[in-house]
Design a protein around this motif. Structure first.
Motif, PDB file in Angstrom:
ATOM      1  N   ALA A 118       0.783  -1.022   0.257  1.00 28.86           N
ATOM      2  CA  ALA A 118      -0.187  -0.001   0.349  1.00 28.86           C
ATOM      3  C   ALA A 118       0.864   0.903  -0.067  1.00 28.86           C
ATOM      4  N   PRO A 119       0.095   2.088  -0.355  1.00 30.72           N
ATOM      5  CA  PRO A 119       0.940   3.600  -0.489  1.00 30.72           C
ATOM      6  C   PRO A 119       0.609   4.148   0.698  1.00 30.72           C
ATOM      7  N   TRP A 120       1.251   5.935   1.193  1.00 28.98           N
ATOM      8  CA  TRP A 120       0.981   6.498   2.094  1.00 28.98           C
ATOM      9  C   TRP A 120      -0.118   7.453   2.354  1.00 28.98           C
ATOM     10  N   LEU A 126      -6.281   1.812   1.360  1.00 28.06           N
ATOM     11  CA  LEU A 126      -5.451   1.387   0.544  1.00 28.06           C
ATOM     12  C   LEU A 126      -4.522   0.461   0.819  1.00 28.06           C
ATOM     13  N   LYS A 144       2.084  -4.709   3.307  1.00 34.89           N
ATOM     14  CA  LYS A 144       2.620  -4.153   3.577  1.00 34.89           C
ATOM     15  C   LYS A 144       2.521  -2.912   3.806  1.00 34.89           C
ATOM     16  N   GLU A 147       6.149   2.796   4.707  1.00 31.80           N
ATOM     17  CA  GLU A 147       6.423   3.442   5.544  1.00 31.80           C
ATOM     18  C   GLU A 147       6.877   4.521   5.791  1.00 31.80           C
ATOM     19  N   SER A 179       9.704  -4.463   1.362  1.00 34.24           N
ATOM     20  CA  SER A 179       8.939  -4.560   0.603  1.00 34.24           C
ATOM     21  C   SER A 179       9.737  -5.669  -0.884  1.00 34.24           C
ATOM     22  N   THR A 193      -0.717  -0.556  -4.986  1.00 33.79           N
ATOM     23  CA  THR A 193      -1.212   0.793  -4.944  1.00 33.79           C
ATOM     24  C   THR A 193       0.031   1.091  -4.727  1.00 33.79           C
ATOM     25  N   GLY A 194       0.488   1.967  -5.759  1.00 36.82           N
ATOM     26  CA  GLY A 194       1.870   3.134  -6.056  1.00 36.82           C
ATOM     27  C   GLY A 194       1.848   3.566  -7.197  1.00 36.82           C
ATOM     28  N   SER A 195       3.366   3.931  -7.200  1.00 45.38           N
ATOM     29  CA  SER A 195       3.278   4.379  -8.390  1.00 45.38           C
ATOM     30  C   SER A 195       3.361   4.077  -9.915  1.00 45.38           C
ATOM     31  N   VAL A 198       7.276   2.461  -9.443  1.00 50.22           N
ATOM     32  CA  VAL A 198       7.366   1.332  -8.689  1.00 50.22           C
ATOM     33  C   VAL A 198       6.527  -0.059  -9.036  1.00 50.22           C
ATOM     34  N   GLU A 216      -2.471  -0.827  -8.907  1.00 50.25           N
ATOM     35  CA  GLU A 216      -3.347   0.336  -8.500  1.00 50.25           C
ATOM     36  C   GLU A 216      -2.365   1.540  -8.939  1.00 50.25           C
ATOM     37  N   LEU A 217      -2.601   2.287 -10.272  1.00 48.55           N
ATOM     38  CA  LEU A 217      -1.216   3.171  -9.773  1.00 48.55           C
ATOM     39  C   LEU A 217      -1.970   4.561 -10.134  1.00 48.55           C
ATOM     40  N   GLY A 218      -1.073   5.736 -10.994  1.00 44.74           N
ATOM     41  CA  GLY A 218      -1.349   6.746 -10.701  1.00 44.74           C
ATOM     42  C   GLY A 218      -1.012   7.273 -11.635  1.00 44.74           C
ATOM     43  N   CYS A 250      -4.569   9.533  -5.831  1.00 43.42           N
ATOM     44  CA  CYS A 250      -4.699   9.599  -7.313  1.00 43.42           C
ATOM     45  C   CYS A 250      -5.877   9.996  -8.292  1.00 43.42           C
ATOM     46  N   GLU A 348       3.004  13.880 -12.305  1.00 45.44           N
ATOM     47  CA  GLU A 348       1.567  14.324 -12.039  1.00 45.44           C
ATOM     48  C   GLU A 348       2.032  14.959 -10.237  1.00 45.44           C
TER      49      GLU A 348
HETATM   50  N1  LIG Z   1      -4.326   4.190  -8.481  1.00 46.42           N
HETATM   51  C1  LIG Z   1      -4.588   3.943  -6.979  1.00 46.42           C
HETATM   52  O1  LIG Z   1      -5.722   3.598  -6.401  1.00 46.42           O
HETATM   53  C2  LIG Z   1      -3.831   5.096  -6.081  1.00 46.42           C
HETATM   54  C3  LIG Z   1      -4.113   5.412  -4.909  1.00 46.42           C
HETATM   55  C4  LIG Z   1      -3.319   6.220  -4.114  1.00 46.42           C
HETATM   56  C5  LIG Z   1      -2.180   6.481  -4.943  1.00 46.42           C
HETATM   57  N2  LIG Z   1      -1.690   5.983  -6.003  1.00 46.42           N
HETATM   58  C6  LIG Z   1      -0.086   6.551  -6.714  1.00 46.42           C
HETATM   59  O2  LIG Z   1       0.229   6.140  -4.994  1.00 46.42           O
HETATM   60  C7  LIG Z   1       1.698   7.352  -5.369  1.00 46.42           C
HETATM   61  C8  LIG Z   1       1.614   8.385  -3.759  1.00 46.42           C
HETATM   62  O3  LIG Z   1       1.844   7.139  -3.456  1.00 46.42           O
HETATM   63  P1  LIG Z   1       3.402   6.085  -3.240  1.00 46.42           P
HETATM   64  O4  LIG Z   1       4.509   7.429  -3.153  1.00 46.42           O
HETATM   65  O5  LIG Z   1       3.826   5.643  -1.933  1.00 46.42           O
HETATM   66  O6  LIG Z   1       3.836   5.129  -3.828  1.00 46.42           O
HETATM   67  P2  LIG Z   1       5.160   4.354  -4.116  1.00 46.42           P
HETATM   68  O7  LIG Z   1       5.029   3.747  -6.046  1.00 46.42           O
HETATM   69  O8  LIG Z   1       6.099   5.199  -3.512  1.00 46.42           O
HETATM   70  O9  LIG Z   1       5.238   3.318  -2.576  1.00 46.42           O
HETATM   71  C9  LIG Z   1       4.066   2.699  -2.741  1.00 46.42           C
HETATM   72  C10 LIG Z   1       4.410   1.426  -1.634  1.00 46.42           C
HETATM   73  O10 LIG Z   1       5.920   0.965  -2.889  1.00 46.42           O
HETATM   74  C11 LIG Z   1       6.459   0.409  -1.629  1.00 46.42           C
HETATM   75  N3  LIG Z   1       7.846   0.756  -2.273  1.00 46.42           N
HETATM   76  C12 LIG Z   1       8.732   1.276  -2.597  1.00 46.42           C
HETATM   77  N4  LIG Z   1       9.544   1.433  -3.836  1.00 46.42           N
HETATM   78  C13 LIG Z   1       9.622   0.391  -3.455  1.00 46.42           C
HETATM   79  C14 LIG Z   1      10.840  -0.452  -4.753  1.00 46.42           C
HETATM   80  N5  LIG Z   1      11.637  -0.044  -5.182  1.00 46.42           N
HETATM   81  N6  LIG Z   1      10.422  -2.050  -4.402  1.00 46.42           N
HETATM   82  C15 LIG Z   1       9.257  -2.079  -3.944  1.00 46.42           C
HETATM   83  N7  LIG Z   1       8.712  -1.233  -3.276  1.00 46.42           N
HETATM   84  C16 LIG Z   1       8.821  -0.480  -3.202  1.00 46.42           C
HETATM   85  C17 LIG Z   1       7.047   1.646  -0.842  1.00 46.42           C
HETATM   86  O11 LIG Z   1       7.648   0.817   0.362  1.00 46.42           O
HETATM   87  C18 LIG Z   1       5.307   1.480  -0.227  1.00 46.42           C
HETATM   88  O12 LIG Z   1       4.333   0.573   0.498  1.00 46.42           O
HETATM   89  C19 LIG Z   1       1.210   7.618  -6.235  1.00 46.42           C
HETATM   90  O13 LIG Z   1       1.839   7.880  -8.386  1.00 46.42           O
HETATM   91  C20 LIG Z   1      -0.219   7.656  -6.486  1.00 46.42           C
HETATM   92  O14 LIG Z   1      -0.920   8.266  -7.645  1.00 46.42           O
HETATM   93  C21 LIG Z   1      -2.590   5.002  -6.954  1.00 46.42           C
END
Ligand SMILES: NC(=O)c1ccc[n+]([C@@H]2O[C@H](COP(=O)([O-])OP(=O)(O)OC[C@H]3O[C@@H](n4cnc5c(N)ncnc54)[C@H](O)[C@@H]3O)[C@@H](O)[C@H]2O)c1
Length: 471
Positions: A118-120, A126, A144, A147, A179, A193-195, A198, A216-218, A250, A348
């Motif tokens: 999950a993201p922050w 999420l 997970k 952080e 992770s 869910t995240g960028s 990643v 689920e990305l952004g 997101c 973004e």
């Molecule tokens: N589509 C959706 O539902 C949705 C929802 C919320 C956020 N987002 C997207 O998430 C992003 C913001 O959240 P963020 O900054 O927490 O995203 P992020 O991708 O940096 O991190 C997400 C997760 O991945 C882990 N992570 C980070 N780097 C990693 C690596 N190299 N290897 C393995 N795991 C790793 C982190 O610990 C965290 O738990 C934005 O792009 C946003 O648009 C999408």
């Protein structure tokens, strides 16, 4: 890391996965219901801790925590409880012509052991939202959290420990290394869910074990304000969508394309909407308790760098662009005069900064959207049905909101997800359940004349049969 066991993420995976074959048999819908009810109760009982943790991590306003963190998870749980019986039902399907004499059914089976990363930015919704789908599907799971929201991650761990058996769900806290160690394990499904950056790392790691993924990305979700828009309503909805959670959403409107003939009145409405929601003066806005803060100093510096570089290249702030580094506050900011060479139009934004870009011809806007990566959401503010439909058909995006922003997230009867750069697969309701489910077809022979399919083929019987059925 999970503080109950002092085990490595890899060992925790092995524990869960080893216990899982038996659990798969035993984890019947009644037990899934009990787990979901326990999770719901624990969230309810921990409300004070949730409010405190999210306030500590980024001063998220209480009302927003209730609306965008607690409500979506509780709604997801009650939706799953209401529909679990239907979702888990074995479905008989009719034999096709070529399959006469057989009996077929589709058996929804849990995929097995799932990883949820999950993201922050919506830490609770999420991580626990996808967990609801995993439990409904009958999967064991490791969650997970991010952080970057450590207080929230601790509450998530507390809730899960209180509500769910340790051989069903574990929360593993930690950053990138944790992770990556988890990603090395042969999970049966990964829900990330995240960028997009990643997301690619996750998909590459999943490919090593041919693990299925939901991503689920952004990305940049554009808004189009057409000449026929109700400007007052559009401005309020866009300002709320953008500045809720300080733009760290997101599906937040990333930037606005506005028809040139209504640009001036739209900007006036936007300014009025911001004043109405967050205060008329800079001081009142800085003191507003309805604006969250930026998650950490790095993101604060990134956003201020975006604003300042745009301004030094000629962009103007209609409102905002002020900040306070110590509390990581950035005022609701509307930028005019940005252009595609600026970072604010390329990356973004993920913060309380809204570029407004005028257009003469909607076709140019469509061309710009289609030239970029596919957005997670596209918002259209307009009353002319013909124009709405043309814009919707001419563009590809994860979702479309018409005269609305953000709230499609709260609709469990809609699949939530991206396309291309904004994601793979879908979450929420039945779609979330299916992400963690294998729909296993079971075909039984009763009296099908299958011997006819077998050699010797020379008689021509097969060809005649095939012709008959394909006709
Ligand atoms: N589509 C959706 O539902 C949705 C929802 C919320 C956020 N987002 C997207 O998430 C992003 C913001 O959240 P963020 O900054 O927490 O995203 P992020 O991708 O940096 O991190 C997400 C997760 O991945 C882990 N992570 C980070 N780097 C990693 C690596 N190299 N290897 C393995 N795991 C790793 C982190 O610990 C965290 O738990 C934005 O792009 C946003 O648009 C999408």
């Amino acid at each position: 890391m999970d503080h109950r066991s002092f085990k490595t993420p890899a060992q925790i995976f092995v524990d869960l996965a080893e216990g899982n074959p038996q659990r798969r048999m035993a984890f019947d819908p009644a037990q899934r219901r009990a787990a979901l009810q326990a999770l719901s109760r624990a969230i309810h009982d921990c409300e004070a801790e949730i409010l405190a943790a999210l306030a500590e991590d980024f001063a998220k306003p209480e009302a927003e925590i209730r609306l965008t963190e607690i409500l979506p998870v509780q709604a997801e749980i009650s939706h799953a409880l209401r529909h679990l019986k239907t979702w888990t039902k074995v479905r008989r399907v009719r034999p096709t012509r070529a399959m006469l004499g057989t009996r077929a059914r589709i058996v929804p089976e849990p995929k097995g052991t799932a990883l949820i990363i999950a993201p922050w930015n919506y830490p609770l919704a999420l991580s626990l939202g996808p967990l609801v789908s995993a439990i409904a599907a009958g999967c064991a799971a490791i969650v997970k959290p991010s952080e970057l929201a450590p207080a929230s991650a601790a509450v998530i761990a507390q809730i899960v420990e209180e509500a769910l058996p340790a051989d069903l769900v574990r929360v593993v806290q930690g950053g990138v290394e944790v992770s990556q160690e988890l990603l090395d394990q042969p999970f049966d499904h990964i829900f990330f869910t995240g960028s997009p950056r990643v997301g690619k790392i996750v998909m590459a790691a999943a490919a090593k074990h041919l693990t299925s993924v939901t991503l689920e990305l952004g990305g940049k979700s554009p808004v189009i304000v057409g000449p026929g828009a109700d400007l007052k309503k559009a401005a309020r909805m866009i300002a709320w969508g953008k500045f809720a959670n300080a733009g760290q959403t997101c599906i937040a409107p990333d930037h606005v394309y506005v028809a040139k003939q209504i640009e001036a009145p739209f900007l006036a409405e936007l300014k009025a909407a911001i004043a109405r929601m967050y205060g008329k003066t800079e001081e009142a806005q800085a003191a507003s308790r309805d604006l969250a803060r930026i998650i950490n100093p790095d993101h604060f510096a990134r956003l201020m760098g975006m604003i300042e570089s745009a301004q030094s290249a000629g962009a103007k702030a209609l409102t905002g662009a002020t900040s306070e580094a110590a509390s990581r506050y950035i005022a609701p900011t509307v930028l005019m005069g940005t252009d595609p060479s600026m970072r604010v139009e390329q990356e973004e934004i993920f913060g309380p900064v809204l570029p407004v870009i005028p257009f003469d011809d909607a076709a140019d806007v469509v061309a710009r959207i289609e030239a970029g990566p596919k957005p997670l959401a596209l918002y259209i503010f307009e009353r002319d049905r013909g124009l709405i439909d043309r814009l919707r058909r001419a563009t590809s995006s994860g979702a479309v909101g018409v005269n609305v922003a953000l709230v499609h997230y709260l609709h469990q009867n809609l699949p939530f997800g991206g396309i291309g750069n904004s994601g793979v697969g879908a979450a929420h309701g039945h779609w979330g359940f299916e992400a963690f489910t294998h729909l296993k077809p079971v075909l039984e022979n009763r009296f099908a004349p299958l011997a006819m399919l077998m050699p010797p083929y020379r008689s021509g019987r097969m060809a005649k049969l095939a012709q008959k059925f394909l006709r």
